[in-house]
Design an enzyme around this catalytic site. Structure first.
Site, PDB file in Angstrom:
ATOM      1  N   LYS A 179      23.558   2.595  -0.847  1.00  7.03           N
ATOM      2  CA  LYS A 179      24.910   3.167  -0.887  1.00  7.03           C
ATOM      3  C   LYS A 179      25.197   4.125   0.269  1.00  7.03           C
ATOM      4  O   LYS A 179      26.291   4.101   0.846  1.00  7.03           O
ATOM      5  CB  LYS A 179      25.152   3.876  -2.223  1.00  7.03           C
ATOM      6  CG  LYS A 179      25.267   2.937  -3.415  1.00  7.03           C
ATOM      7  CD  LYS A 179      25.598   3.721  -4.672  1.00  7.03           C
ATOM      8  CE  LYS A 179      25.766   2.814  -5.871  1.00  7.03           C
ATOM      9  NZ  LYS A 179      26.176   3.570  -7.075  1.00  7.03           N
ATOM     10  N   ASN A 224      29.983   2.023  -2.771  1.00  8.57           N
ATOM     11  CA  ASN A 224      29.493   1.001  -3.697  1.00  8.57           C
ATOM     12  C   ASN A 224      30.344  -0.265  -3.669  1.00  8.57           C
ATOM     13  O   ASN A 224      30.058  -1.215  -4.393  1.00  8.57           O
ATOM     14  CB  ASN A 224      29.385   1.550  -5.127  1.00  8.57           C
ATOM     15  CG  ASN A 224      30.734   1.690  -5.818  1.00  8.57           C
ATOM     16  OD1 ASN A 224      31.794   1.626  -5.185  1.00  8.57           O
ATOM     17  ND2 ASN A 224      30.704   1.880  -7.134  1.00  8.57           N
TER      18      ASN A 224
END
Length: 280
Positions: free
Chosen positions: A69, A90
């Protein structure tokens, strides 16, 4: 399937455990949309090449999970306010030939909490958040946005202090040993640690310390009901299981790729619950 139908993905390392393909392919089927969503295992050294060549691989975008991420945030050409604030992505998508990134974790948390415990914002007391990983950061941001005072505790205090500093010291950091005193006046307790997950040590907390109107949210969803949630239910407290956050963070991501905002339905919840139960 039409060869031009949109393809999306979830990328991580490892990724075999992900329930995201179940969620997104369910929505594609229910909405009658052409498309496919698949899990892709990519090791950290290969992630930049993967993310920067999505179109060449036939993807319109996808989800990013651990451990990628933060790396994804550094690779996008444009990031949403949420992604910039959390310094993590994300959700990826391609727009006008450029790579965009979003982070839907804060939105997913709030939608799940609003659904499971309507009116939670009116409960007096601070929000006590356990943990200091990426999920904790997203949840602290969400709670600050809702005007909530946040108390943050982590077994390694320095990591909690880093999150507090990121938000201008808005969360108050306490030592783990001081949790009992904090629980006595808390209106909301959120566990973002792995404690209580199958295969991990239990979360040793006495929910009897919480006020009777407090809400307990555990983002762990493996098992579906953790010991923390069971204890809270037994005391008559309202609870928000972790599966809700997983489902609700997926909906805005789906809309980025397939131009339709799906609904989190009881049928979808049962489908994912059944898959999790099989794996326990």
């Amino acid at each position: 399937m039409n060869a031009a139908a949109p393809r999306a993905f979830v990328v991580g390392w490892p990724i075999a455990h992900s329930r995201s393909p179940i969620i997104h392919n369910y929505w594609l089927h229910q909405l009658g949309l052409a498309g496919r969503y698949e899990a892709v295992a990519v090791a950290p050294p290969d992630f930049a090449d993967f993310a920067q060549n999505l179109a060449a691989r036939g993807f319109v975008g996808g989800n990013v999970t651990l451990p990628h991420k933060q790396n994804a945030f550094g690779l996008v050409a444009e990031a949403t306010h949420s992604a910039r604030r959390l310094e993590a992505v994300n959700t990826l998508w391609i727009e006008d030939g450029r790579l965009y990134g979003d982070n839907t974790d804060s939105e997913g948390f709030l939608c799940a909490l609003d659904e499971a415990a309507p009116g939670w914002e009116a409960i007096p007391g601070e929000a006590v958040v356990l943990g200091a990983g990426g999920a904790a950061r997203a949840i602290v941001a969400a709670l600050i946005d809702r005007g909530r005072s946040v108390v943050l505790a982590n077994r390694t205090r320095a990591r909690a202090e880093a999150i507090a500093a990121h938000f201008g010291d808005a969360p108050k950091v306490i030592d783990w040993r001081d949790l009992p005193a904090a629980l006595k006046t808390a209106g909301l307790l959120v566990n973002t640690t792995s404690l209580g997950m199958k295969g991990q040590p239990p979360l040793d907390l006495d929910v009897a310390l919480l006020p009777q109107d407090a809400v307990v949210h555990d983002i762990v969803y493996f098992p579906l009901e953790t010991a923390l949630l069971r204890a809270a239910r037994a005391r008559g407290l309202r609870v928000a299981p972790g599966l809700g956050m997983l489902l609700h963070q997926a909906a805005p991501a789906f809309a980025r790729w397939f131009a339709t905002r799906p609904k989190v339905t009881p049928e979808l919840r049962r489908l994912v619950e059944a898959d999790i139960e099989k794996a326990l």
